[in-house]
Design a protein around this motif. Structure first.
Motif, PDB file in Angstrom:
ATOM      1  N   ILE A 117       0.835  -1.202   0.000  1.00  0.00           N
ATOM      2  CA  ILE A 117       0.000   0.000   0.000  1.00  0.00           C
ATOM      3  C   ILE A 117       0.869   1.251   0.000  1.00  0.00           C
ATOM      4  O   ILE A 117       0.627   2.194  -0.764  1.00  0.00           O
ATOM      5  CB  ILE A 117      -0.938   0.011   1.230  1.00  0.00           C
ATOM      6  CG1 ILE A 117      -1.918  -1.153   1.161  1.00  0.00           C
ATOM      7  CG2 ILE A 117      -1.678   1.347   1.336  1.00  0.00           C
ATOM      8  CD1 ILE A 117      -2.680  -1.379   2.449  1.00  0.00           C
ATOM      9  N   ASP A 118       1.896   1.261   0.858  1.00  0.00           N
ATOM     10  CA  ASP A 118       2.758   2.439   0.998  1.00  0.00           C
ATOM     11  C   ASP A 118       3.479   2.809  -0.298  1.00  0.00           C
ATOM     12  O   ASP A 118       3.900   3.955  -0.465  1.00  0.00           O
ATOM     13  CB  ASP A 118       3.791   2.210   2.106  1.00  0.00           C
ATOM     14  CG  ASP A 118       3.147   2.079   3.484  1.00  0.00           C
ATOM     15  OD1 ASP A 118       2.023   2.580   3.661  1.00  0.00           O
ATOM     16  OD2 ASP A 118       3.763   1.443   4.361  1.00  0.00           O
ATOM     17  N   PHE A 119       3.629   1.840  -1.207  1.00  0.00           N
ATOM     18  CA  PHE A 119       4.377   2.079  -2.439  1.00  0.00           C
ATOM     19  C   PHE A 119       3.492   1.992  -3.681  1.00  0.00           C
ATOM     20  O   PHE A 119       3.988   1.871  -4.800  1.00  0.00           O
ATOM     21  CB  PHE A 119       5.562   1.106  -2.527  1.00  0.00           C
ATOM     22  CG  PHE A 119       6.549   1.334  -1.430  1.00  0.00           C
ATOM     23  CD1 PHE A 119       7.522   2.316  -1.535  1.00  0.00           C
ATOM     24  CD2 PHE A 119       6.467   0.602  -0.251  1.00  0.00           C
ATOM     25  CE1 PHE A 119       8.414   2.550  -0.493  1.00  0.00           C
ATOM     26  CE2 PHE A 119       7.364   0.830   0.787  1.00  0.00           C
ATOM     27  CZ  PHE A 119       8.338   1.808   0.668  1.00  0.00           C
ATOM     28  N   GLU A 120       2.158   2.068  -3.453  1.00  0.00           N
ATOM     29  CA  GLU A 120       1.183   2.042  -4.548  1.00  0.00           C
ATOM     30  C   GLU A 120       1.373   0.836  -5.453  1.00  0.00           C
ATOM     31  O   GLU A 120       1.206   0.895  -6.673  1.00  0.00           O
ATOM     32  CB  GLU A 120       1.233   3.340  -5.350  1.00  0.00           C
ATOM     33  CG  GLU A 120       0.905   4.557  -4.518  1.00  0.00           C
ATOM     34  CD  GLU A 120       1.095   5.867  -5.269  1.00  0.00           C
ATOM     35  OE1 GLU A 120       1.330   5.847  -6.487  1.00  0.00           O
ATOM     36  OE2 GLU A 120       1.022   6.907  -4.601  1.00  0.00           O
ATOM     37  N   ALA A 121       1.745  -0.292  -4.843  1.00  0.00           N
ATOM     38  CA  ALA A 121       1.950  -1.541  -5.574  1.00  0.00           C
ATOM     39  C   ALA A 121       0.666  -2.360  -5.514  1.00  0.00           C
ATOM     40  O   ALA A 121       0.049  -2.478  -4.458  1.00  0.00           O
ATOM     41  CB  ALA A 121       3.108  -2.320  -4.969  1.00  0.00           C
ATOM     42  N   ASN A 122       0.276  -2.907  -6.636  1.00  0.00           N
ATOM     43  CA  ASN A 122      -0.953  -3.692  -6.710  1.00  0.00           C
ATOM     44  C   ASN A 122      -0.619  -5.182  -6.733  1.00  0.00           C
ATOM     45  O   ASN A 122       0.176  -5.631  -7.564  1.00  0.00           O
ATOM     46  CB  ASN A 122      -1.748  -3.312  -7.970  1.00  0.00           C
ATOM     47  CG  ASN A 122      -3.097  -3.977  -7.998  1.00  0.00           C
ATOM     48  OD1 ASN A 122      -3.766  -4.101  -6.971  1.00  0.00           O
ATOM     49  ND2 ASN A 122      -3.518  -4.413  -9.174  1.00  0.00           N
TER      50      ASN A 122
END
Length: 176
Positions: A117-122
């Motif tokens: 979440i913190d790195f906008e990774a899906n």
């Protein structure tokens, strides 16, 4: 012929031919499968699929045809018409495959997935296996993720730090 999309979920005792029985029945009904996954889960098998169903066929009819198959008497079968509105979705192009393994413990998946979440990774795909051992239980989790290129190194470093504190071994590979 017009159609609609539906979500199929089947959980049954695992056995040889389980997937073939389901997919063959759907073919005979004129139902097409899109994204589909299957996994052995405990002593059962779980199949989920996006279906393209002819408009003149109800979700209950599709579920009933699968339930009528031999060996599906105690299966949990659900077919629901999809009703998600069109919206922006996070990227689904897989940039990294990640594997974490080590001793099982409560909260393990929660701590690992919070990093993304913190790195906008899906997370595009995730599979976890709980393996009972003589001395301790072992947990293996595999992620296929889409991480923004400019955040990938920091994301993987942070994930490495978290997994190390949780007693996990982390490995990963860049895709493409």
């Amino acid at each position: 012929m017009s159609s609609y999309k539906a979500l199929l979920s089947v959980f049954s005792h695992d056995r040889v031919g389980l997937i073939s029985d389901i997919t063959g029945t759907l073919f005979d009904l004129g139902v097409n499968l899109e994204d589909t996954s299957f996994a052995v889960l405990g002593s059962g098998g779980g199949l989920t699929s996006i279906l393209v169903v002819p408009d003149d066929m109800t979700p209950n009819h599709v579920a009933g045809e699968i339930a009528a198959l031999s060996g599906f008497e105690n299966a949990d079968i659900d077919v629901k018409r999809l009703s998600l509105p069109e919206s922006d979705t996070p990227p689904t192009d897989i940039t990294h495959r990640i594997k974490c393994e080590g001793q099982d413990q409560p909260g393990l998946l929660a701590r690992m997935t919070e990093v993304f979440i913190d790195f906008e990774a899906n997370i595009v795909r995730m599979k976890s296996d709980h393996i009972e051992g003589e001395e301790e239980d072992h947990f293996i989790t595999r992620f296929s993720v889409s991480i923004p290129e400019h955040k990938a190194d920091a994301c993987l470093t942070t994930l490495g730090n978290i997994t190390e504190r949780l007693g996990q071994k982390l490995s990963f590979e860049k895709v493409g």
